[in-house]
Design a protein around this motif. Structure first.
Motif, mmCIF file in Angstrom:
data_model
loop_
_atom_site.group_PDB
_atom_site.id
_atom_site.type_symbol
_atom_site.label_atom_id
_atom_site.label_comp_id
_atom_site.label_asym_id
_atom_site.label_seq_id
_atom_site.Cartn_x
_atom_site.Cartn_y
_atom_site.Cartn_z
ATOM 1 N N GLN A 164 68.035 -43.275 -91.805
ATOM 2 C CA GLN A 164 68.566 -43.047 -93.146
ATOM 3 C C GLN A 164 67.523 -43.387 -94.209
ATOM 4 N N GLU A 165 66.822 -44.481 -94.016
ATOM 5 C CA GLU A 165 65.794 -44.863 -94.986
ATOM 6 C C GLU A 165 64.669 -43.848 -95.020
ATOM 7 N N SER A 166 64.264 -43.366 -93.852
ATOM 8 C CA SER A 166 63.185 -42.386 -93.772
ATOM 9 C C SER A 166 63.577 -41.070 -94.444
ATOM 10 N N ALA A 167 64.852 -40.721 -94.347
ATOM 11 C CA ALA A 167 65.339 -39.473 -94.951
ATOM 12 C C ALA A 167 65.605 -39.621 -96.446
ATOM 13 N N GLY A 168 65.532 -40.857 -96.949
ATOM 14 C CA GLY A 168 65.777 -41.078 -98.375
ATOM 15 C C GLY A 168 67.233 -40.963 -98.770
ATOM 16 N N THR A 169 68.136 -41.154 -97.813
ATOM 17 C CA THR A 169 69.574 -41.020 -98.103
ATOM 18 C C THR A 169 70.266 -42.379 -98.141
ATOM 19 N N PHE A 170 69.494 -43.405 -98.405
ATOM 20 C CA PHE A 170 70.051 -44.755 -98.323
ATOM 21 C C PHE A 170 69.625 -45.554 -99.540
ATOM 22 N N SER A 171 70.489 -46.450 -100.017
ATOM 23 C CA SER A 171 70.157 -47.239 -101.206
ATOM 24 C C SER A 171 70.288 -48.748 -100.983
ATOM 25 N N ASN A 172 70.874 -49.154 -99.851
ATOM 26 C CA ASN A 172 71.047 -50.576 -99.572
ATOM 27 C C ASN A 172 69.815 -51.106 -98.838
ATOM 28 N N TYR A 173 68.821 -51.547 -99.622
ATOM 29 C CA TYR A 173 67.565 -51.971 -99.021
ATOM 30 C C TYR A 173 67.680 -53.295 -98.287
ATOM 31 N N ARG A 174 68.801 -54.007 -98.462
ATOM 32 C CA ARG A 174 68.973 -55.280 -97.756
ATOM 33 C C ARG A 174 69.648 -55.113 -96.402
ATOM 34 N N LEU A 175 70.111 -53.895 -96.098
ATOM 35 C CA LEU A 175 70.889 -53.717 -94.876
ATOM 36 C C LEU A 175 70.099 -54.104 -93.632
ATOM 37 N N LEU A 176 68.863 -53.631 -93.509
ATOM 38 C CA LEU A 176 68.082 -53.963 -92.313
ATOM 39 C C LEU A 176 67.875 -55.474 -92.231
ATOM 40 N N HIS A 177 67.624 -56.117 -93.363
ATOM 41 C CA HIS A 177 67.445 -57.571 -93.369
ATOM 42 C C HIS A 177 68.715 -58.269 -92.885
ATOM 43 N N SER A 178 69.874 -57.773 -93.336
ATOM 44 C CA SER A 178 71.154 -58.358 -92.888
ATOM 45 C C SER A 178 71.374 -58.099 -91.405
ATOM 46 N N GLN A 179 71.018 -56.900 -90.949
ATOM 47 C CA GLN A 179 71.185 -56.576 -89.526
ATOM 48 C C GLN A 179 70.328 -57.491 -88.653
ATOM 49 N N LEU A 180 69.106 -57.732 -89.087
ATOM 50 C CA LEU A 180 68.222 -58.597 -88.297
ATOM 51 C C LEU A 180 68.760 -60.021 -88.263
ATOM 52 N N ALA A 181 69.283 -60.494 -89.398
ATOM 53 C CA ALA A 181 69.871 -61.834 -89.423
ATOM 54 C C ALA A 181 71.066 -61.906 -88.475
ATOM 55 N N THR A 182 71.855 -60.828 -88.412
ATOM 56 C CA THR A 182 73.011 -60.789 -87.513
ATOM 57 C C THR A 182 72.563 -60.849 -86.055
ATOM 58 N N LEU A 183 71.426 -60.220 -85.756
ATOM 59 C CA LEU A 183 70.915 -60.223 -84.387
ATOM 60 C C LEU A 183 70.563 -61.623 -83.900
ATOM 61 N N THR A 184 70.324 -62.552 -84.816
ATOM 62 C CA THR A 184 70.003 -63.921 -84.401
ATOM 63 C C THR A 184 71.216 -64.620 -83.807
ATOM 64 N N ALA A 185 72.423 -64.079 -84.084
ATOM 65 C CA ALA A 185 73.675 -64.715 -83.638
ATOM 66 C C ALA A 185 73.766 -66.143 -84.147
ATOM 67 N N ASN A 186 73.169 -66.386 -85.313
ATOM 68 C CA ASN A 186 73.154 -67.713 -85.917
ATOM 69 C C ASN A 186 73.787 -67.622 -87.301
ATOM 70 N N PRO A 187 75.052 -68.059 -87.456
ATOM 71 C CA PRO A 187 75.736 -67.898 -88.743
ATOM 72 C C PRO A 187 75.083 -68.659 -89.897
ATOM 73 N N VAL A 188 74.366 -69.740 -89.597
ATOM 74 C CA VAL A 188 73.686 -70.486 -90.656
ATOM 75 C C VAL A 188 72.548 -69.639 -91.228
#
Length: 477
Positions: A141-165
Protein backbone atom coordinates in the motif's frame (compact mmCIF):
# COMPACT_ATOMS: atom_id res chain seq x y z
CA UNK A 1 9.51 31.69 46.94
CA UNK A 2 8.13 31.95 50.43
CA UNK A 3 9.07 28.67 52.21
CA UNK A 4 5.81 28.84 54.15
CA UNK A 5 3.95 28.19 50.89
CA UNK A 6 5.80 24.91 50.32
CA UNK A 7 3.52 22.55 52.18
CA UNK A 8 3.01 18.79 52.36
CA UNK A 9 0.02 17.22 50.74
CA UNK A 10 -2.81 16.70 53.21
CA UNK A 11 -5.12 13.81 52.32
CA UNK A 12 -8.52 13.73 53.90
CA UNK A 13 -9.76 10.52 55.49
CA UNK A 14 -12.45 10.28 52.83
CA UNK A 15 -9.90 10.54 50.02
CA UNK A 16 -7.86 7.72 51.54
CA UNK A 17 -10.93 5.54 51.98
CA UNK A 18 -11.99 6.30 48.40
CA UNK A 19 -8.53 5.34 47.15
CA UNK A 20 -8.68 2.00 48.95
CA UNK A 21 -12.19 1.35 47.65
CA UNK A 22 -11.04 2.14 44.11
CA UNK A 23 -8.14 -0.29 44.50
CA UNK A 24 -10.55 -3.00 45.64
CA UNK A 25 -12.85 -2.36 42.67
CA UNK A 26 -9.89 -2.68 40.30
CA UNK A 27 -8.74 -5.89 42.05
CA UNK A 28 -12.24 -7.35 41.69
CA UNK A 29 -12.36 -6.46 37.99
CA UNK A 30 -8.99 -8.14 37.41
CA UNK A 31 -10.02 -11.23 39.39
CA UNK A 32 -13.13 -11.56 37.22
CA UNK A 33 -10.94 -11.57 34.11
CA UNK A 34 -11.91 -8.02 33.12
CA UNK A 35 -15.22 -8.87 31.38
CA UNK A 36 -15.93 -5.59 29.57
CA UNK A 37 -19.61 -4.62 29.70
CA UNK A 38 -20.47 -6.77 32.72
CA UNK A 39 -22.22 -5.03 35.60
CA UNK A 40 -20.13 -5.37 38.74
CA UNK A 41 -23.12 -4.47 40.91
CA UNK A 42 -25.63 -1.77 41.73
CA UNK A 43 -24.69 1.14 43.96
CA UNK A 44 -26.57 -0.41 46.89
CA UNK A 45 -24.87 -3.78 46.38
CA UNK A 46 -21.41 -2.26 46.10
CA UNK A 47 -21.92 -0.03 49.15
CA UNK A 48 -22.60 -3.18 51.16
CA UNK A 49 -19.72 -5.09 49.56
CA UNK A 50 -17.06 -2.45 50.19
CA UNK A 51 -18.42 -1.19 53.50
CA UNK A 52 -18.06 2.53 52.78
CA UNK A 53 -20.35 5.53 52.84
CA UNK A 54 -22.13 6.78 49.73
CA UNK A 55 -19.83 9.84 49.59
CA UNK A 56 -16.69 7.70 49.75
CA UNK A 57 -18.07 5.25 47.20
CA UNK A 58 -18.91 7.98 44.70
CA UNK A 59 -15.43 9.45 45.10
CA UNK A 60 -14.01 5.96 44.39
CA UNK A 61 -16.24 5.69 41.31
CA UNK A 62 -14.87 8.96 39.96
CA UNK A 63 -11.37 7.52 40.31
CA UNK A 64 -12.11 4.27 38.45
CA UNK A 65 -14.02 6.21 35.78
CA UNK A 66 -11.00 8.48 35.28
CA UNK A 67 -8.82 5.37 34.95
CA UNK A 68 -11.28 3.85 32.44
CA UNK A 69 -11.74 0.75 34.60
CA UNK A 70 -15.50 1.06 35.12
CA UNK A 71 -18.33 3.59 34.82
CA UNK A 72 -21.72 4.07 36.44
CA UNK A 73 -24.75 3.44 34.25
CA UNK A 74 -28.03 4.89 35.44
CA UNK A 75 -31.54 3.51 35.01
CA UNK A 76 -32.97 0.02 34.73
CA UNK A 77 -30.24 -2.61 34.60
CA UNK A 78 -27.72 0.00 35.62
CA UNK A 79 -24.84 -0.15 38.03
CA UNK A 80 -21.06 -0.14 37.82
CA UNK A 81 -20.18 -1.38 34.32
CA UNK A 82 -16.70 -2.73 33.61
CA UNK A 83 -14.97 -0.58 31.01
CA UNK A 84 -12.07 -1.06 28.58
CA UNK A 85 -8.94 0.98 29.35
CA UNK A 86 -7.84 2.84 26.22
CA UNK A 87 -4.37 3.84 25.17
CA UNK A 88 -5.50 7.48 25.08
CA UNK A 89 -6.16 7.29 28.82
CA UNK A 90 -2.47 6.45 29.25
CA UNK A 91 -0.96 8.80 26.69
CA UNK A 92 -2.79 11.82 28.14
CA UNK A 93 -1.19 11.54 31.59
CA UNK A 94 2.15 10.88 29.90
CA UNK A 95 1.86 14.18 28.04
CA UNK A 96 0.93 15.91 31.30
CA UNK A 97 4.11 14.64 32.94
CA UNK A 98 6.32 15.65 30.01
CA UNK A 99 4.78 19.12 30.14
CA UNK A 100 5.56 19.32 33.86
CA UNK A 101 9.22 18.46 33.34
CA UNK A 102 9.56 20.63 30.20
CA UNK A 103 10.70 17.82 27.91
CA UNK A 104 12.15 18.95 24.58
CA UNK A 105 11.69 17.60 21.07
CA UNK A 106 15.28 16.39 21.06
CA UNK A 107 14.67 14.40 24.25
CA UNK A 108 11.46 12.89 22.89
CA UNK A 109 13.03 11.89 19.58
CA UNK A 110 16.11 10.39 21.21
CA UNK A 111 13.84 8.26 23.41
CA UNK A 112 11.57 7.33 20.52
CA UNK A 113 14.55 6.15 18.46
CA UNK A 114 15.76 4.03 21.37
CA UNK A 115 12.34 2.42 21.82
CA UNK A 116 11.80 1.71 18.13
CA UNK A 117 15.32 0.33 17.68
CA UNK A 118 14.51 -2.13 20.44
CA UNK A 119 11.13 -2.94 18.89
CA UNK A 120 12.76 -3.64 15.51
CA UNK A 121 15.37 -5.90 17.12
CA UNK A 122 12.83 -7.94 19.12
CA UNK A 123 10.35 -8.10 16.22
CA UNK A 124 13.04 -9.58 13.96
CA UNK A 125 13.55 -12.34 16.52
CA UNK A 126 9.88 -13.11 17.15
CA UNK A 127 8.21 -12.73 13.75
CA UNK A 128 6.45 -15.86 12.49
CA UNK A 129 5.21 -16.99 9.10
CA UNK A 130 1.68 -15.91 9.96
CA UNK A 131 2.89 -12.31 10.40
CA UNK A 132 4.42 -11.95 6.93
CA UNK A 133 1.24 -11.24 4.97
CA UNK A 134 0.21 -8.21 7.06
CA UNK A 135 3.67 -6.63 6.80
CA UNK A 136 3.80 -7.19 3.04
CA UNK A 137 0.29 -5.73 2.59
CA UNK A 138 1.33 -2.54 4.37
CA UNK A 139 4.47 -2.24 2.24
CA UNK A 140 2.45 -2.75 -0.95
CA UNK A 141 0.00 0.00 0.00
CA UNK A 142 2.80 2.41 0.83
CA UNK A 143 4.62 1.63 -2.41
CA UNK A 144 1.43 2.25 -4.40
CA UNK A 145 0.89 5.59 -2.64
CA UNK A 146 -2.58 4.58 -1.44
CA UNK A 147 -1.81 4.86 2.25
CA UNK A 148 -1.65 7.76 4.70
CA UNK A 149 -1.04 6.12 8.10
CA UNK A 150 2.75 6.31 8.23
CA UNK A 151 2.80 4.93 11.78
CA UNK A 152 1.08 1.68 10.88
CA UNK A 153 4.25 -0.28 10.10
CA UNK A 154 5.83 1.02 13.31
CA UNK A 155 2.77 -0.14 15.28
CA UNK A 156 2.81 -3.51 13.52
CA UNK A 157 6.45 -4.06 14.40
CA UNK A 158 5.79 -3.14 18.03
CA UNK A 159 2.92 -5.67 18.04
CA UNK A 160 5.28 -8.35 16.72
CA UNK A 161 7.35 -8.01 19.90
CA UNK A 162 4.38 -9.44 21.86
CA UNK A 163 5.41 -6.98 24.57
CA UNK A 164 2.54 -4.70 25.69
CA UNK A 165 4.92 -2.33 27.49
CA UNK A 166 6.94 -1.71 24.35
CA UNK A 167 3.77 -1.47 22.22
CA UNK A 168 2.42 1.22 24.54
CA UNK A 169 5.55 3.36 24.53
CA UNK A 170 6.09 3.08 20.76
CA UNK A 171 2.51 4.24 20.18
CA UNK A 172 2.76 7.02 22.76
CA UNK A 173 6.01 8.49 21.45
CA UNK A 174 4.90 8.14 17.84
CA UNK A 175 1.83 10.24 18.59
CA UNK A 176 3.72 12.62 20.81
CA UNK A 177 5.94 13.73 17.94
CA UNK A 178 2.91 15.31 16.27
CA UNK A 179 2.50 17.74 19.16
CA UNK A 180 5.88 19.25 18.33
CA UNK A 181 5.37 19.24 14.56
CA UNK A 182 2.16 18.59 12.62
CA UNK A 183 2.51 20.69 9.47
CA UNK A 184 1.84 18.27 6.61
CA UNK A 185 2.07 21.12 4.10
CA UNK A 186 5.77 21.48 4.96
CA UNK A 187 6.55 17.92 3.90
CA UNK A 188 8.53 17.62 0.65
CA UNK A 189 6.73 16.09 -2.38
CA UNK A 190 8.73 12.86 -2.26
CA UNK A 191 8.04 12.14 1.42
CA UNK A 192 5.74 9.22 0.58
CA UNK A 193 8.37 7.62 -1.64
CA UNK A 194 11.20 8.08 0.86
CA UNK A 195 9.12 6.73 3.72
CA UNK A 196 8.02 3.71 1.69
CA UNK A 197 11.65 2.98 0.78
CA UNK A 198 12.82 3.25 4.39
CA UNK A 199 9.97 1.09 5.67
CA UNK A 200 10.65 -1.53 3.01
CA UNK A 201 14.32 -1.65 4.05
CA UNK A 202 13.41 -2.04 7.73
CA UNK A 203 10.82 -4.72 7.00
CA UNK A 204 13.25 -6.74 4.88
CA UNK A 205 15.70 -6.91 7.78
CA UNK A 206 12.91 -8.07 10.10
CA UNK A 207 11.51 -10.62 7.64
CA UNK A 208 14.99 -12.13 7.28
CA UNK A 209 15.49 -12.27 11.08
CA UNK A 210 18.39 -9.83 11.10
CA UNK A 211 18.17 -7.92 14.42
CA UNK A 212 21.34 -5.84 13.99
CA UNK A 213 20.35 -4.68 10.54
CA UNK A 214 16.78 -3.99 11.71
CA UNK A 215 18.04 -1.77 14.53
CA UNK A 216 20.43 0.12 12.29
CA UNK A 217 17.84 0.78 9.57
CA UNK A 218 15.21 1.87 12.08
CA UNK A 219 17.67 4.26 13.71
CA UNK A 220 18.69 5.82 10.39
CA UNK A 221 15.04 6.19 9.32
CA UNK A 222 13.93 7.93 12.51
CA UNK A 223 17.08 10.04 12.74
CA UNK A 224 16.39 11.36 9.24
CA UNK A 225 12.82 12.17 10.30
CA UNK A 226 14.09 13.91 13.42
CA UNK A 227 16.62 15.97 11.46
CA UNK A 228 13.96 17.09 9.00
CA UNK A 229 11.40 18.04 11.65
CA UNK A 230 14.01 19.86 13.73
CA UNK A 231 14.89 22.02 10.72
CA UNK A 232 11.34 23.20 10.00
CA UNK A 233 10.24 26.73 11.06
CA UNK A 234 6.94 25.40 12.44
CA UNK A 235 8.67 22.98 14.80
CA UNK A 236 8.34 23.55 18.54
CA UNK A 237 11.30 22.52 20.66
CA UNK A 238 8.96 22.38 23.66
CA UNK A 239 5.35 21.29 23.93
CA UNK A 240 2.70 23.96 23.49
CA UNK A 241 0.28 23.47 26.43
CA UNK A 242 -2.70 24.72 24.41
CA UNK A 243 -2.09 22.07 21.74
CA UNK A 244 -0.86 19.18 23.89
CA UNK A 245 -3.63 19.45 26.50
CA UNK A 246 -6.53 19.54 24.04
CA UNK A 247 -8.94 16.88 25.31
CA UNK A 248 -6.29 15.32 27.56
CA UNK A 249 -8.29 15.57 30.78
CA UNK A 250 -11.72 15.05 29.24
CA UNK A 251 -14.55 17.38 28.29
CA UNK A 252 -16.70 17.58 31.42
CA UNK A 253 -16.82 20.91 33.22
CA UNK A 254 -14.55 19.81 36.07
CA UNK A 255 -12.08 18.25 33.65
CA UNK A 256 -12.11 21.35 31.44
CA UNK A 257 -11.39 23.56 34.45
CA UNK A 258 -8.56 21.25 35.53
CA UNK A 259 -7.06 21.56 32.05
CA UNK A 260 -7.37 25.36 32.18
CA UNK A 261 -5.73 25.56 35.60
CA UNK A 262 -2.91 23.28 34.52
CA UNK A 263 -2.27 25.39 31.41
CA UNK A 264 -2.11 28.49 33.62
CA UNK A 265 0.43 26.79 35.89
CA UNK A 266 2.59 25.91 32.89
CA UNK A 267 2.42 29.26 31.13
CA UNK A 268 3.09 31.21 34.33
CA UNK A 269 6.11 29.07 35.15
CA UNK A 270 4.82 28.57 38.70
CA UNK A 271 7.29 26.58 40.79
CA UNK A 272 6.36 23.78 43.20
CA UNK A 273 4.86 25.34 46.32
CA UNK A 274 3.35 28.33 44.48
CA UNK A 275 -0.14 29.30 45.63
CA UNK A 276 -2.85 28.78 42.99
CA UNK A 277 -5.89 29.98 44.93
CA UNK A 278 -8.52 29.18 47.49
CA UNK A 279 -11.67 27.31 46.60
CA UNK A 280 -13.77 30.49 46.77
CA UNK A 281 -11.27 32.41 44.64
CA UNK A 282 -11.25 29.71 41.98
CA UNK A 283 -15.05 29.67 41.95
CA UNK A 284 -15.17 33.43 41.45
CA UNK A 285 -12.32 33.69 38.93
CA UNK A 286 -13.54 30.87 36.72
CA UNK A 287 -17.31 31.39 37.27
CA UNK A 288 -17.65 27.79 38.38
CA UNK A 289 -19.77 26.06 41.00
CA UNK A 290 -18.23 24.55 44.12
CA UNK A 291 -18.87 21.05 42.71
CA UNK A 292 -17.01 21.84 39.46
CA UNK A 293 -14.07 23.43 41.31
CA UNK A 294 -13.80 20.45 43.66
CA UNK A 295 -13.88 18.04 40.73
CA UNK A 296 -11.09 20.01 39.01
CA UNK A 297 -9.04 20.02 42.22
CA UNK A 298 -9.52 16.27 42.60
CA UNK A 299 -8.19 15.72 39.06
CA UNK A 300 -5.20 18.00 39.64
CA UNK A 301 -4.41 16.18 42.88
CA UNK A 302 -4.82 12.80 41.23
CA UNK A 303 -2.25 13.72 38.56
CA UNK A 304 -0.10 15.30 41.31
CA UNK A 305 -0.18 18.64 39.54
CA UNK A 306 -1.45 20.38 42.65
CA UNK A 307 -2.08 19.67 46.33
CA UNK A 308 -4.47 21.05 48.90
CA UNK A 309 -3.66 22.55 52.27
CA UNK A 310 -6.53 22.68 54.74
CA UNK A 311 -7.24 25.29 57.40
CA UNK A 312 -6.19 28.95 57.71
CA UNK A 313 -3.87 30.06 54.94
CA UNK A 314 -4.80 26.96 52.97
CA UNK A 315 -5.85 26.46 49.40
CA UNK A 316 -4.45 24.89 46.26
CA UNK A 317 -0.67 24.81 45.70
CA UNK A 318 1.54 23.64 42.82
CA UNK A 319 2.93 20.16 43.52
CA UNK A 320 6.36 18.73 42.74
CA UNK A 321 6.33 16.67 39.49
CA UNK A 322 5.85 12.99 40.33
CA UNK A 323 5.28 9.97 38.09
CA UNK A 324 3.49 7.80 40.65
CA UNK A 325 -0.01 8.62 39.34
CA UNK A 326 1.16 7.91 35.79
CA UNK A 327 2.65 4.59 36.89
CA UNK A 328 -0.69 3.67 38.47
CA UNK A 329 -2.58 4.39 35.24
CA UNK A 330 -0.03 2.51 33.13
CA UNK A 331 -0.06 -0.44 35.53
CA UNK A 332 -3.85 -0.75 35.26
CA UNK A 333 -3.72 -0.56 31.47
CA UNK A 334 -0.93 -3.13 31.19
CA UNK A 335 -2.54 -5.54 33.62
CA UNK A 336 -5.58 -5.52 31.35
CA UNK A 337 -3.20 -6.34 28.48
CA UNK A 338 -1.78 -9.30 30.39
CA UNK A 339 1.70 -7.86 30.96
CA UNK A 340 4.35 -10.18 32.41
CA UNK A 341 7.46 -9.43 34.39
CA UNK A 342 9.48 -10.74 31.44
CA UNK A 343 7.96 -8.03 29.22
CA UNK A 344 9.16 -5.34 31.60
CA UNK A 345 12.62 -6.85 31.82
CA UNK A 346 12.89 -7.02 28.00
CA UNK A 347 12.40 -3.28 27.80
CA UNK A 348 14.38 -2.45 30.90
CA UNK A 349 17.46 -4.28 29.66
CA UNK A 350 17.60 -2.12 26.53
CA UNK A 351 16.90 1.04 28.50
CA UNK A 352 19.64 0.41 31.05
CA UNK A 353 22.28 -0.17 28.38
CA UNK A 354 21.35 3.11 26.71
CA UNK A 355 21.36 4.89 30.06
CA UNK A 356 24.88 3.63 30.82
CA UNK A 357 26.17 4.84 27.45
CA UNK A 358 24.65 8.29 27.93
CA UNK A 359 25.76 8.50 31.55
CA UNK A 360 29.31 7.63 30.48
CA UNK A 361 29.25 10.55 28.04
CA UNK A 362 27.96 12.86 30.78
CA UNK A 363 30.72 11.78 33.15
CA UNK A 364 33.38 12.37 30.52
CA UNK A 365 32.18 15.97 30.32
CA UNK A 366 31.73 16.39 34.08
CA UNK A 367 33.53 13.68 36.13
CA UNK A 368 32.39 15.25 39.41
CA UNK A 369 28.84 14.04 38.71
CA UNK A 370 30.00 10.56 39.70
CA UNK A 371 29.62 11.74 43.30
CA UNK A 372 25.85 11.32 42.91
CA UNK A 373 26.33 7.66 42.02
CA UNK A 374 28.56 7.13 45.04
CA UNK A 375 25.85 8.69 47.16
CA UNK A 376 23.27 6.36 45.62
CA UNK A 377 25.35 3.32 46.56
CA UNK A 378 25.60 4.74 50.08
CA UNK A 379 21.79 5.10 50.27
CA UNK A 380 21.24 1.55 49.00
CA UNK A 381 23.70 0.17 51.55
CA UNK A 382 22.31 2.08 54.53
CA UNK A 383 18.60 2.32 53.71
CA UNK A 384 18.11 -0.83 51.66
CA UNK A 385 17.26 -1.16 47.97
CA UNK A 386 13.51 -0.68 48.38
CA UNK A 387 13.59 2.47 50.54
CA UNK A 388 16.33 4.01 48.40
CA UNK A 389 14.28 3.37 45.26
CA UNK A 390 11.08 4.76 46.78
CA UNK A 391 12.89 8.07 47.35
CA UNK A 392 14.57 8.12 43.93
CA UNK A 393 17.97 7.69 45.58
CA UNK A 394 18.87 4.28 44.13
CA UNK A 395 21.71 3.58 41.70
CA UNK A 396 19.58 3.04 38.56
CA UNK A 397 17.44 6.16 39.05
CA UNK A 398 20.53 8.27 39.72
CA UNK A 399 22.22 6.83 36.65
CA UNK A 400 19.18 7.81 34.54
CA UNK A 401 19.31 11.36 35.93
CA UNK A 402 22.79 11.74 34.42
CA UNK A 403 21.33 11.41 30.91
CA UNK A 404 19.61 14.82 31.26
CA UNK A 405 16.80 13.45 29.10
CA UNK A 406 13.39 13.93 30.72
CA UNK A 407 11.59 11.70 28.23
CA UNK A 408 14.04 8.85 28.77
CA UNK A 409 13.82 9.32 32.53
CA UNK A 410 10.04 8.98 32.26
CA UNK A 411 10.19 5.68 30.37
CA UNK A 412 13.01 4.42 32.59
CA UNK A 413 11.22 5.45 35.78
CA UNK A 414 7.91 3.88 34.76
CA UNK A 415 9.63 0.65 33.74
CA UNK A 416 11.60 0.52 36.98
CA UNK A 417 8.51 1.09 39.10
CA UNK A 418 6.52 -1.51 37.20
CA UNK A 419 9.38 -3.94 37.70
CA UNK A 420 9.44 -3.30 41.44
CA UNK A 421 5.67 -3.72 41.53
CA UNK A 422 5.87 -7.15 39.92
CA UNK A 423 8.87 -8.25 41.98
CA UNK A 424 7.03 -7.34 45.18
CA UNK A 425 3.98 -9.32 44.09
CA UNK A 426 5.79 -12.39 42.85
CA UNK A 427 8.82 -12.73 45.11
CA UNK A 428 6.90 -14.42 47.93
CA UNK A 429 5.27 -16.92 45.59
CA UNK A 430 8.36 -17.69 43.49
CA UNK A 431 11.70 -18.11 45.34
CA UNK A 432 13.59 -17.71 42.05
CA UNK A 433 12.38 -14.12 41.73
CA UNK A 434 13.19 -13.31 45.32
CA UNK A 435 16.70 -14.71 44.87
CA UNK A 436 17.65 -12.52 41.90
CA UNK A 437 16.79 -9.33 43.80
CA UNK A 438 18.91 -10.05 46.88
CA UNK A 439 21.00 -7.11 48.03
CA UNK A 440 24.14 -9.26 48.25
CA UNK A 441 23.95 -9.75 44.47
CA UNK A 442 22.79 -6.26 43.50
CA UNK A 443 25.33 -4.12 45.38
CA UNK A 444 28.52 -5.69 43.89
CA UNK A 445 27.03 -5.34 40.41
CA UNK A 446 26.27 -1.66 40.97
CA UNK A 447 29.77 -1.06 42.33
CA UNK A 448 31.33 -2.75 39.31
CA UNK A 449 29.39 -0.57 36.88
CA UNK A 450 30.33 2.58 38.79
CA UNK A 451 34.01 1.61 38.90
CA UNK A 452 34.01 1.18 35.12
CA UNK A 453 32.29 4.53 34.62
CA UNK A 454 34.66 6.43 36.88
CA UNK A 455 37.59 4.80 35.07
CA UNK A 456 36.21 6.17 31.82
CA UNK A 457 35.65 2.70 30.37
CA UNK A 458 32.19 2.97 28.81
CA UNK A 459 32.46 -0.39 27.03
CA UNK A 460 33.22 -2.22 30.28
CA UNK A 461 30.39 -0.37 32.05
CA UNK A 462 27.95 -1.47 29.32
CA UNK A 463 29.23 -5.05 29.51
CA UNK A 464 28.77 -5.11 33.26
CA UNK A 465 25.28 -3.62 33.01
CA UNK A 466 24.36 -6.26 30.43
CA UNK A 467 25.56 -9.00 32.79
CA UNK A 468 23.64 -7.39 35.65
CA UNK A 469 20.43 -7.28 33.60
CA UNK A 470 20.87 -10.92 32.57
CA UNK A 471 21.41 -11.96 36.19
CA UNK A 472 18.26 -10.12 37.30
CA UNK A 473 16.03 -11.24 34.42
CA UNK A 474 12.71 -12.85 35.21
CA UNK A 475 12.55 -16.63 34.93
CA UNK A 476 10.68 -17.99 31.93
CA UNK A 477 6.92 -18.18 32.48
Amino acid sequence: MNPELIVPRVDSRRAKLAGRAAEQIIADVIELGWPVGQVLGSEAELLARYGVSRAVFREAIRLVEHQHVARMRRGTGGGLVIDEPEVDAVIGPGIIHLLRVDATLDEVFATRILLEELAAEIASQRITESDIAAIRHTLEQESAGTFSNYRLLHSQLATLTANPVLELFVEAFGRLTNFYFNDSAALPPDTDRQTARAHDSIARAILTNNPGQARDRMRRHLQAEADFIRAQPATRQRLDPAVALAGTLGDKRGEALARRLFAEILTSGAAPGAFIGSESTLMSTHHASRAVVREAIRILEYHQIALTRRGPGGGLFVAEPDISALVEIITIYLRRRGVRLRDIMDLRAGLELAVVEQAAAALRAAPERADALEQALHHECNKGLGPAFSHGEDFHSTLASLTDNNALRLVHGVTMRLGWHFFAQLADADPRIGAISQRAKIEPAHRGILDALTAGDAELAVMRMRAHMTATSAPDD
